[in-house]
Design an enzyme around this catalytic site. Structure first.
Site, mmCIF file in Angstrom:
data_model
loop_
_atom_site.group_PDB
_atom_site.id
_atom_site.type_symbol
_atom_site.label_atom_id
_atom_site.label_comp_id
_atom_site.label_asym_id
_atom_site.label_seq_id
_atom_site.Cartn_x
_atom_site.Cartn_y
_atom_site.Cartn_z
ATOM 1 N N SER A 120 1.065 -0.975 0.052
ATOM 2 C CA SER A 120 0.505 -0.077 0.142
ATOM 3 C C SER A 120 0.659 1.129 -0.027
ATOM 4 C CB SER A 120 -1.574 -0.008 1.290
ATOM 5 O OG SER A 120 -0.431 -0.080 2.710
ATOM 6 N N ASP A 160 -2.954 6.189 11.149
ATOM 7 C CA ASP A 160 -3.285 4.824 11.288
ATOM 8 C C ASP A 160 -1.679 4.193 11.550
ATOM 9 O OD1 ASP A 160 -1.960 4.912 9.453
ATOM 10 O OD2 ASP A 160 -3.051 3.902 7.769
ATOM 11 N N HIS A 197 0.124 3.943 7.386
ATOM 12 C CA HIS A 197 0.602 4.789 5.759
ATOM 13 C C HIS A 197 1.252 5.673 5.698
ATOM 14 C CE1 HIS A 197 -2.253 1.783 5.353
ATOM 15 N NE2 HIS A 197 -1.707 1.453 4.437
#
Length: 242
Positions: A20, A217, A220
């Site tokens: 990601s 979070d 990321h």
């Protein structure tokens, strides 16, 4: 809209792969992207192109992985910042080949697995009408921090991946720039980081994302951090392979 074939034989190709943080989550919150594109990530239609999921070339723009990592909301990643930073030092057009998929452990990128085979297929397609693959940019490993076994086998798995990609593309000296992770899903982050920094193959360079700003979070990179990472990848490419 596809781009003319006249530029294809001059295209300098970079594969963007991993999970990601390579696909890009900068500016994504509650499954929505804020559409804020920093100047360093702005499109350059004459110089920076992108291979779509349908294997056609188009002007590259954020989010680069929107039709690749399509089950997630993509935002800003390091690819456009990287391309804008190297374009003045590279003859011809830059072709970015996004391949990253969020939430994927390295075993999902083993030869024979769909993600690996898709990456090789896309890379081959990118040079089917000319051009040259200049490097693989790789940012992955967060999903391998949950299991001690996965973390401890990361080095051998990554070295196998590099050897396999080089063999399957017929590029035994293909430059690989990998990112040492800044975060992870589990408690073995340092084990994976040490493995990444210990890869001992020729033409493999590691840049370290540790210390770059993380989103709420804690997993990321923020948009600002992705811009910085793009510059770090560009500096590494130009210093070692440019």
């Amino acid at each position: 809209m596809g781009l003319s074939s006249s530029t294809q034989n001059k295209r300098q190709i970079f594969i963007l792969s991993g999970q990601s943080n390579m696909a890009g989550r900068g500016g994504v919150k509650n499954h929505r992207w804020d559409h804020i594109v920093p100047d360093d990530c702005k499109p350059d239609p004459t110089t920076i192109h992108r291979l779509t999921a349908n294997l056609t070339w188009e002007t590259a723009q954020e989010p680069l992985h929107a039709d690749i990592d399509k089950n997630k909301t993509c935002g800003v990643g390091p690819g456009m910042s990287f391309a804008n930073a190297v374009k003045d030092y590279i003859a011809g057009v830059i072709g970015l080949v996004p391949c990253a998929i969020g939430g994927t452990a390295i075993k999902k990128w083993a030869k024979g697995e769909k993600l690996y085979e898709d990456m090789v297929r896309r890379a081959r397609s990118a040079v089917s009408n000319g051009g040259e693959i200049k490097a693989l940019l790789w940012y992955q490993g967060e999903s391998d921090t949950s299991s001690k076994t996965s973390a401890q086998s990361y080095k051998s798995n990554m070295e196998n991946l590099i050897r396999n990609v080089r063999a399957d593309l017929g590029l035994p000296a293909l430059p690989v720039i990998q990112v040492a992770i800044a975060s992870g899903e589990g408690k073995y982050i340092e084990v994976v980081r040490e493995a990444q920094k210990a890869i001992d193959l020729p033409n493999v360079v590691c840049v370290d994302a540790k210390g770059l700003e993380l989103k709420e979070d804690h997993l990321h990179l923020t948009t600002t951090a992705q811009v910085q990472l793009g510059h770090m990848l560009a500096d590494a490419y130009l210093a070692h392979f440019g």
